[in-house]
Scaffold this motif. Structure first.
Motif, PDB file in Angstrom:
ATOM      1  N   LYS A 135       0.856  -1.199   0.000  1.00 19.90           N
ATOM      2  CA  LYS A 135       0.000   0.000   0.000  1.00 19.90           C
ATOM      3  C   LYS A 135       0.889   1.246   0.000  1.00 19.90           C
ATOM      4  O   LYS A 135       1.237   1.782   1.044  1.00 19.90           O
ATOM      5  N   SER A 136       1.294   1.615  -1.184  1.00 18.46           N
ATOM      6  CA  SER A 136       2.104   2.822  -1.325  1.00 18.46           C
ATOM      7  C   SER A 136       2.065   3.210  -2.791  1.00 18.46           C
ATOM      8  O   SER A 136       1.130   2.836  -3.492  1.00 18.46           O
ATOM      9  N   ASP A 137       3.088   3.926  -3.253  1.00 18.08           N
ATOM     10  CA  ASP A 137       3.147   4.388  -4.637  1.00 18.08           C
ATOM     11  C   ASP A 137       2.911   3.229  -5.616  1.00 18.08           C
ATOM     12  O   ASP A 137       3.708   2.275  -5.662  1.00 18.08           O
ATOM     13  N   PRO A 138       1.805   3.278  -6.408  1.00 20.46           N
ATOM     14  CA  PRO A 138       1.453   2.134  -7.263  1.00 20.46           C
ATOM     15  C   PRO A 138       2.502   1.829  -8.333  1.00 20.46           C
ATOM     16  O   PRO A 138       2.697   0.660  -8.687  1.00 20.46           O
ATOM     17  N   ALA A 139       3.197   2.843  -8.829  1.00 15.85           N
ATOM     18  CA  ALA A 139       4.201   2.578  -9.878  1.00 15.85           C
ATOM     19  C   ALA A 139       5.312   1.704  -9.314  1.00 15.85           C
ATOM     20  O   ALA A 139       5.755   0.734  -9.944  1.00 15.85           O
ATOM     21  N   ARG A 140       5.750   2.043  -8.095  1.00 14.61           N
ATOM     22  CA  ARG A 140       6.796   1.197  -7.502  1.00 14.61           C
ATOM     23  C   ARG A 140       6.213  -0.157  -7.072  1.00 14.61           C
ATOM     24  O   ARG A 140       6.917  -1.164  -7.078  1.00 14.61           O
ATOM     25  N   GLY A 141       4.916  -0.172  -6.739  1.00 14.16           N
ATOM     26  CA  GLY A 141       4.252  -1.441  -6.424  1.00 14.16           C
ATOM     27  C   GLY A 141       4.330  -2.395  -7.605  1.00 14.16           C
ATOM     28  O   GLY A 141       4.553  -3.599  -7.441  1.00 14.16           O
ATOM     29  N   ALA A 142       4.165  -1.849  -8.817  1.00 13.32           N
ATOM     30  CA  ALA A 142       4.246  -2.693 -10.015  1.00 13.32           C
ATOM     31  C   ALA A 142       5.657  -3.277 -10.150  1.00 13.32           C
ATOM     32  O   ALA A 142       5.824  -4.426 -10.574  1.00 13.32           O
ATOM     33  N   GLU A 143       6.665  -2.492  -9.740  1.00 10.23           N
ATOM     34  CA  GLU A 143       8.037  -3.028  -9.771  1.00 10.23           C
ATOM     35  C   GLU A 143       8.195  -4.152  -8.752  1.00 10.23           C
ATOM     36  O   GLU A 143       8.846  -5.166  -9.023  1.00 10.23           O
ATOM     37  N   TRP A 144       7.606  -3.938  -7.550  1.00  3.47           N
ATOM     38  CA  TRP A 144       7.641  -5.011  -6.533  1.00  3.47           C
ATOM     39  C   TRP A 144       7.006  -6.278  -7.110  1.00  3.47           C
ATOM     40  O   TRP A 144       7.532  -7.381  -6.938  1.00  3.47           O
ATOM     41  N   ALA A 145       5.872  -6.110  -7.790  1.00  2.67           N
ATOM     42  CA  ALA A 145       5.141  -7.272  -8.317  1.00  2.67           C
ATOM     43  C   ALA A 145       6.021  -8.054  -9.286  1.00  2.67           C
ATOM     44  O   ALA A 145       6.112  -9.286  -9.223  1.00  2.67           O
ATOM     45  N   ARG A 146       6.689  -7.336 -10.173  1.00  2.00           N
ATOM     46  CA  ARG A 146       7.551  -7.980 -11.176  1.00  2.00           C
ATOM     47  C   ARG A 146       8.702  -8.716 -10.484  1.00  2.00           C
ATOM     48  O   ARG A 146       8.996  -9.866 -10.780  1.00  2.00           O
ATOM     49  N   LEU A 147       9.323  -8.051  -9.511  1.00  2.00           N
ATOM     50  CA  LEU A 147      10.473  -8.649  -8.831  1.00  2.00           C
ATOM     51  C   LEU A 147      10.049  -9.856  -7.993  1.00  2.00           C
ATOM     52  O   LEU A 147      10.722 -10.896  -7.983  1.00  2.00           O
ATOM     53  N   LEU A 148       8.927  -9.700  -7.293  1.00  2.00           N
ATOM     54  CA  LEU A 148       8.471 -10.804  -6.433  1.00  2.00           C
ATOM     55  C   LEU A 148       8.053 -12.014  -7.267  1.00  2.00           C
ATOM     56  O   LEU A 148       8.286 -13.160  -6.872  1.00  2.00           O
ATOM     57  N   ALA A 149       7.438 -11.753  -8.422  1.00  2.00           N
ATOM     58  CA  ALA A 149       7.015 -12.872  -9.277  1.00  2.00           C
ATOM     59  C   ALA A 149       8.238 -13.696  -9.672  1.00  2.00           C
ATOM     60  O   ALA A 149       8.169 -14.926  -9.765  1.00  2.00           O
ATOM     61  N   ALA A 150       9.374 -13.018  -9.881  1.00  2.00           N
ATOM     62  CA  ALA A 150      10.586 -13.739 -10.283  1.00  2.00           C
ATOM     63  C   ALA A 150      11.282 -14.386  -9.089  1.00  2.00           C
ATOM     64  O   ALA A 150      11.767 -15.504  -9.178  1.00  2.00           O
ATOM     65  N   LYS A 151      11.299 -13.680  -7.953  1.00  2.00           N
ATOM     66  CA  LYS A 151      12.114 -14.152  -6.826  1.00  2.00           C
ATOM     67  C   LYS A 151      11.348 -15.053  -5.864  1.00  2.00           C
ATOM     68  O   LYS A 151      11.953 -15.844  -5.150  1.00  2.00           O
ATOM     69  N   ALA A 152      10.032 -14.854  -5.805  1.00  2.00           N
ATOM     70  CA  ALA A 152       9.235 -15.643  -4.857  1.00  2.00           C
ATOM     71  C   ALA A 152       7.891 -15.966  -5.492  1.00  2.00           C
ATOM     72  O   ALA A 152       6.853 -15.466  -5.068  1.00  2.00           O
ATOM     73  N   PRO A 153       7.922 -16.820  -6.534  1.00  2.00           N
ATOM     74  CA  PRO A 153       6.686 -17.089  -7.288  1.00  2.00           C
ATOM     75  C   PRO A 153       5.559 -17.653  -6.424  1.00  2.00           C
ATOM     76  O   PRO A 153       4.386 -17.523  -6.779  1.00  2.00           O
ATOM     77  N   ASP A 154       5.894 -18.244  -5.269  1.00  2.00           N
ATOM     78  CA  ASP A 154       4.836 -18.839  -4.435  1.00  2.00           C
ATOM     79  C   ASP A 154       4.144 -17.825  -3.526  1.00  2.00           C
ATOM     80  O   ASP A 154       3.119 -18.135  -2.917  1.00  2.00           O
ATOM     81  N   LEU A 155       4.718 -16.646  -3.425  1.00  2.00           N
ATOM     82  CA  LEU A 155       4.130 -15.644  -2.525  1.00  2.00           C
ATOM     83  C   LEU A 155       3.020 -14.886  -3.253  1.00  2.00           C
ATOM     84  O   LEU A 155       3.251 -14.316  -4.316  1.00  2.00           O
ATOM     85  N   ALA A 156       1.825 -14.886  -2.664  1.00  2.00           N
ATOM     86  CA  ALA A 156       0.742 -14.103  -3.260  1.00  2.00           C
ATOM     87  C   ALA A 156       0.983 -12.629  -2.942  1.00  2.00           C
ATOM     88  O   ALA A 156       1.327 -12.280  -1.805  1.00  2.00           O
ATOM     89  N   PHE A 157       0.821 -11.762  -3.928  1.00  2.00           N
ATOM     90  CA  PHE A 157       1.126 -10.341  -3.765  1.00  2.00           C
ATOM     91  C   PHE A 157      -0.020  -9.521  -4.344  1.00  2.00           C
ATOM     92  O   PHE A 157      -0.509  -9.799  -5.438  1.00  2.00           O
TER      93      PHE A 157
END
Ligand code: GLV
Length: 308
Positions: free
Chosen positions: A6-28
């Motif tokens: 819950k913060s700046d959505p543009a950086r949230g999208a970056e988190w989503a991309r990084l997490l999908a690669a680094k922790a595919p099992d974590l729901a985000f």
């Protein structure tokens, strides 16, 4: 087990991309698309939502997406909910850059030169070697310590002050209220990197300025609430402070027409000294989630009594 951002959505999208690669099992999920609120175990936020436990009854961990936690109202957070600050290398690097830039700017008289350029004045100011300049950093947390080390590398005489005793190679460390006056008395360029707490609110005030050598310079890049802006203006007028670099103000944004905007002795930047970098932050968050699940000590865990 969902992590909600819950913060700046543009950086949230970056988190989503990084997490999908680094922790595919974590729901985000990215606020306000929270999905099923009972799935939310971890919340990474700048501002926490009101009645947080009513919204997310299974919440186990609150992560500040910034280096500070002063934006949270702890009276509204359940006492047993662990809260962590963002302790990630990207924030540290950004702050070290900003502090270095500002100290060098003040050391090399950039503030008066900017004013002179505006008036087309060609006037040289004596250049002093860094080794003659005493820099003092208020706050020796991860940001202050890293800034001290970098500044020492330029040959400045670097000291730091913190609540409790620290040892940093090449840096003179002062600790506690008893040593504050000595610390200030030897500080030509003061950098404030304290956390904002009830104890540190308004710490950059007339009393403190009076303890600095005459003509001292100031870098304020922690929180706007540290600085009594009227006291700064008075200290600039009296010559007690000769120049200041402010990255944080109170309020933010600094209102249009505020006297600080046009003060030729002041350089203002809009709270950009340092920002959480998704690339490095995500690794720290994943490490903290792992630690939390394993019952290991959390990185950046806030001590509520201390306030940071
Ligand atoms: C910015 O001010 C932060 O807390 O990271």
């Amino acid at each position: 087990m969902t992590l909600l951002y819950k913060s700046d959505p543009a950086r949230g999208a970056e988190w989503a991309r990084l997490l999908a690669a680094k922790a595919p099992d974590l729901a985000f999920r990215i606020w306000p698309d929270v999905g099923n609120p009972t799935d939310i175990r971890y919340l990474a936020a700048w501002m926490a939502p009101d009645d947080i436990m009513a919204q997310f009854p299974n919440l186990e961990l609150l992560i500040s997406v910034g280096a500070g936690v002063d934006q949270f109202d702890f009276s509204k957070l359940p006492p047993e909910l662990p809260v962590v600050r963002m302790v990630e290398p990207g924030i540290v690097d950004g702050m070290v850059e900003y502090v270095t830039m500002s100290v060098l700017a003040l050391h090399r008289d950039l503030v008066p030169y900017i004013a002179q350029q505006r008036d087309q004045i060609w006037r040289q100011i004596r250049v002093w070697p860094a080794s003659t300049r005493r820099v003092g950093v208020l706050g020796l947390g991860m940001l202050g310590e890293a800034a001290c080390r970098k500044l020492a590398g330029f040959g400045f005489q670097v000291a730091g002050w913190s609540r409790s005793c620290r040892e940093i190679e090449g840096v003179i460390c002062y600790a506690g209220p008893d040593e504050m006056t000595d610390f200030l008395g030897r500080t030509d360029i003061l950098v404030c990197l304290l956390p904002l707490t009830d104890e540190t609110r308004g710490v950059l005030n007339a009393d403190l300025f009076a303890k600095l050598p005459r003509g001292a310079r100031l870098v304020s890049s922690g929180r706007g609430g540290h600085l009594d802006q009227d006291a700064l203006l008075a200290a600039l007028d009296s010559g007690q402070i000769s120049a200041a670099v402010l990255d944080v103000t109170s309020p933010e944004p600094l209102p249009t027409g505020h006297v600080l905007w046009n003060d030729p002795r002041v350089l203002i930047t809009p709270h950009i000294a340092s920002m959480t970098q998704p690339e490095t932050a995500v690794d720290v968050v994943l490490d903290n989630l792992r630690r939390h699940r394993a019952g290991e000590p959390l990185l950046g865990l806030v001590d509520r009594k201390r306030g940071y």
